[in-house]
Write a protein that holds these residues in place. Sequence first.
Motif, PDB file in Angstrom:
ATOM      1  N   LEU A  83      21.112 -14.676 122.447  1.00  0.00           N
ATOM      2  CA  LEU A  83      19.915 -15.270 122.934  1.00  0.00           C
ATOM      3  C   LEU A  83      19.247 -16.357 121.905  1.00  0.00           C
ATOM      4  O   LEU A  83      18.746 -17.292 122.240  1.00  0.00           O
ATOM      5  CB  LEU A  83      18.944 -14.393 123.414  1.00  0.00           C
ATOM      6  N   SER A  84      19.464 -15.870 120.818  1.00  0.00           N
ATOM      7  CA  SER A  84      18.861 -16.561 119.449  1.00  0.00           C
ATOM      8  C   SER A  84      19.270 -18.113 119.586  1.00  0.00           C
ATOM      9  O   SER A  84      20.278 -18.454 119.629  1.00  0.00           O
ATOM     10  CB  SER A  84      19.296 -16.095 118.137  1.00  0.00           C
ATOM     11  N   GLY A  85      18.189 -18.898 119.593  1.00  0.00           N
ATOM     12  CA  GLY A  85      18.097 -20.538 119.700  1.00  0.00           C
ATOM     13  C   GLY A  85      18.339 -20.804 121.127  1.00  0.00           C
ATOM     14  O   GLY A  85      18.540 -22.198 121.344  1.00  0.00           O
ATOM     15  N   GLY A  86      18.403 -20.025 122.077  1.00  0.00           N
ATOM     16  CA  GLY A  86      18.524 -20.475 123.378  1.00  0.00           C
ATOM     17  C   GLY A  86      17.400 -20.733 124.036  1.00  0.00           C
ATOM     18  O   GLY A  86      16.341 -20.628 123.633  1.00  0.00           O
ATOM     19  N   LYS A  87      17.622 -21.168 125.235  1.00  0.00           N
ATOM     20  CA  LYS A  87      16.482 -21.607 126.320  1.00  0.00           C
ATOM     21  C   LYS A  87      16.410 -20.866 127.616  1.00  0.00           C
ATOM     22  O   LYS A  87      17.357 -20.796 128.211  1.00  0.00           O
ATOM     23  CB  LYS A  87      16.506 -23.125 126.784  1.00  0.00           C
ATOM     24  N   GLU A 105       5.098 -10.842 131.486  1.00  0.00           N
ATOM     25  CA  GLU A 105       5.634  -9.661 130.666  1.00  0.00           C
ATOM     26  C   GLU A 105       7.083 -10.059 130.188  1.00  0.00           C
ATOM     27  O   GLU A 105       7.428  -9.671 129.213  1.00  0.00           O
ATOM     28  CB  GLU A 105       5.689  -8.532 131.751  1.00  0.00           C
ATOM     29  N   VAL A 106       7.860 -10.718 130.975  1.00  0.00           N
ATOM     30  CA  VAL A 106       9.273 -11.182 130.586  1.00  0.00           C
ATOM     31  C   VAL A 106       9.085 -12.079 129.609  1.00  0.00           C
ATOM     32  O   VAL A 106       9.696 -12.009 128.333  1.00  0.00           O
ATOM     33  CB  VAL A 106       9.983 -11.664 131.744  1.00  0.00           C
ATOM     34  N   ALA A 107       8.218 -13.007 129.607  1.00  0.00           N
ATOM     35  CA  ALA A 107       8.002 -14.087 128.363  1.00  0.00           C
ATOM     36  C   ALA A 107       7.466 -13.520 127.079  1.00  0.00           C
ATOM     37  O   ALA A 107       7.929 -13.807 126.178  1.00  0.00           O
ATOM     38  CB  ALA A 107       6.949 -15.099 128.998  1.00  0.00           C
ATOM     39  N   ASP A 152      13.648 -15.226 119.531  1.00  0.00           N
ATOM     40  CA  ASP A 152      13.667 -16.572 118.994  1.00  0.00           C
ATOM     41  C   ASP A 152      14.385 -17.644 120.062  1.00  0.00           C
ATOM     42  O   ASP A 152      15.178 -18.349 119.819  1.00  0.00           O
ATOM     43  CB  ASP A 152      14.593 -16.511 117.642  1.00  0.00           C
ATOM     44  N   VAL A 153      13.920 -17.476 121.036  1.00  0.00           N
ATOM     45  CA  VAL A 153      14.239 -18.428 122.199  1.00  0.00           C
ATOM     46  C   VAL A 153      13.037 -19.452 122.674  1.00  0.00           C
ATOM     47  O   VAL A 153      11.859 -19.021 122.327  1.00  0.00           O
ATOM     48  CB  VAL A 153      14.699 -17.529 123.361  1.00  0.00           C
TER      49      VAL A 153
END
Length: 338
Positions: free
Chosen positions: A152-156, A168-170, A177-178
């Motif tokens: 996930l890191s660096g992803g969108k 809540e997800v956000a 780090d997304v």
Amino acid sequence: MAAPVRSRPALLTGFHFTKPTLAAFSERGDIVGHMDSPTPTVADIPPGVARAVQAIVSTGSVGISDAMMAALPRLSLFCCYGTGYERVDLEAARRRGIMVTHGADANAPDVAELAVGILLASTRRLVRADKMIRRGEWKQRIPNRFGPIAGLSGGKVGILGLGAIGLEVARRLKGFDVEVAYCNRNRRSDVDFRYFSNVMALATWCDYLIVCLRSDASNRHIINAEVLKALGPRGHLVNISRGWAVDEAALADALRNDVIEGAALDVFDEEPYTGTELLELDKLVMTPHFGGGTEHAQRRMTDLVCRNLDNHFSGRPVVSPVPELREWANAPDAPRPR
């Protein structure tokens, strides 16, 4: 002959509730019957109770039709246990003087928690890795068994529907780090996430798409073949809203043909899922619609149903009417117990 006056409301259930939850409902009224079918009809109403039933406690995925409402002349309240109410005929409910409530935000933190969990399970191939070890294949040391794993890191991450669950997800994604963006019917003024006005633009931008919207007729199969193609060959889809938001046939085809890299579903078009097409897909993580199944969520949703029952049968406005009936709940002509 008119039905006898009851000191406690007569309740009908349409979902397999836990014993503690049923006990809480029993404190508010007499449970006179249960409908066992996942898609009940008039024939599923227990014999001899139709003229007594004043409230139903069920779920939005079970719902209630106009025909069922017509068969229950004293019904004045339908409580959805959970957020959704997609199979409740709201037009018929209003016409027949029946208030409809739902779980509002009661299970949002727990559903969001699962959304992040199955996103990780999909992107990091957790289920496939578990099966590999159990089959004794780890010792074979086959290189790149799962292909490159981005993490996930660096992803969108794109969130389709920034309501209570989407927010809540956000919040839970902040530690990964997304970059987060969202698509909503309207732009929110209380967040600074990037906004997209349509799902195609959001899918084109993001690596991981999480469906959090409330499912109704306007967004049935909003995730279709074109959206999946826009998500792309390294993309992952997560659905924790309602099953019919995703075209399951298109999703199966996209996974088989590497249109997207992976997906995770907690909800299905028909539940329980009895098909076979999705079961054959190693790139798909599946859970049995239990995003709101934690003890904390169950207690919050049970409490909300009880408060709605208490208010309605004491002549006060219900606590959590569905949005379409919110103004009516506080109006002079709001439904009253019969």
